[in-house]
Enzyme design. Sequence first.
Site, PDB file in Angstrom:
ATOM      1  N   ASP A  64       2.341  12.219 -16.735  1.00 11.44           N
ATOM      2  CA  ASP A  64       3.039  12.480 -17.994  1.00 11.44           C
ATOM      3  C   ASP A  64       3.350  13.961 -18.194  1.00 11.44           C
ATOM      4  OD1 ASP A  64       0.248  12.805 -18.220  1.00 11.44           O
ATOM      5  OD2 ASP A  64       0.253  12.475 -20.381  1.00 11.44           O
ATOM      6  N   HIS A  65       3.014  14.775 -17.187  1.00 17.03           N
ATOM      7  CA  HIS A  65       3.320  16.204 -17.274  1.00 17.03           C
ATOM      8  C   HIS A  65       4.237  16.696 -16.152  1.00 17.03           C
ATOM      9  CE1 HIS A  65       0.380  17.168 -20.522  1.00 17.03           C
ATOM     10  NE2 HIS A  65      -0.122  16.019 -20.084  1.00 17.03           N
ATOM     11  N   ASP A 210      -3.737  19.669 -21.031  1.00 14.44           N
ATOM     12  CA  ASP A 210      -4.702  18.852 -21.732  1.00 14.44           C
ATOM     13  C   ASP A 210      -6.075  19.498 -21.582  1.00 14.44           C
ATOM     14  OD1 ASP A 210      -2.402  17.312 -21.562  1.00 14.44           O
ATOM     15  OD2 ASP A 210      -3.378  15.581 -20.705  1.00 14.44           O
TER      16      ASP A 210
END
Length: 301
Positions: A64-65, A210
């Site tokens: 997701d990055h 994160d």
Amino acid sequence: MKITILGCYSATPRTFTNPTSQVLEINNHIFLIDCGEGTQVELRRNKIKFSRINHIFISHLHGDHFFGLVGLVSTFRMLNRENPLHIYGPKGIKEAITLQLKLSNSWTDYPLHFHELTNSDSELIFEDDKVVVRTIPLQHRIYCNGFLFQEKSGDRKLLMSKVLNYDIDKAYYKSIKKGKDVIMSDGTIIPNTELTDDPAPVKSYAFCSDTRYDEDKIPLLNEVTALYHESTFLESHKHLCYKTGHSTAIEAATIAKKAKVQNLILGHYSTRYDNIEQFKDEALTVFDQVEIGDDGKVFEF
């Protein structure tokens, strides 16, 4: 300084939300930070010029990055890009991207440079005459860095109303703006502070996603203009933070307060929540300058 949020939700893309990606415009630079799926669509939607993106910073190798990166690299090729592209990210990012380019026979026609990161301490990874970029080591399930972007101090402001009181040749204006005193022909010294004013305050931006709650990074965040800090969970799910390597909104606000940052932007919300305003409500119980990040939202400082 302008921050455009292209995506700020965790895990998977949804119909109306995107995984992490954002654009930082600072001192005539456009930096792309993380590149989740859908990034190039959101770049177009937000009218960001592809040709001005020369540096991309990837925090870590969770999909997701960075799953949108190879698509963007390929699109640059189809747009006949000529400028070099620099990608900064964890060791392994070069292999991940070049393997896909190799198997699809899509090698770039422009110079593609990878700067792979392995250091567990903060390090300088980019510098020119306007901006410096350092890593912010984060505590996640895999190797992960945030990024600190800082303007360099500009020239002092020339006070023409004061300068014209003296017979100073224009050839000296540049050195005066650089902070030099003026020595007149008779030996008289005119202090620089009499002829100039302080330069505009420098701006800085810290991107942290994160990460678990970790106070070790606070010195790097000290008094930054704006801090983007992940806030994946509300307090009701705080018990999930440590094992997943994430933070709550209150933990993000606590870091902001202890680092004395000027503004906090929340993001990386778990898609289990329907109302992201709850994150702001919880963060405001600790820190009073809180903004709620959301896809397409723009912040200017």
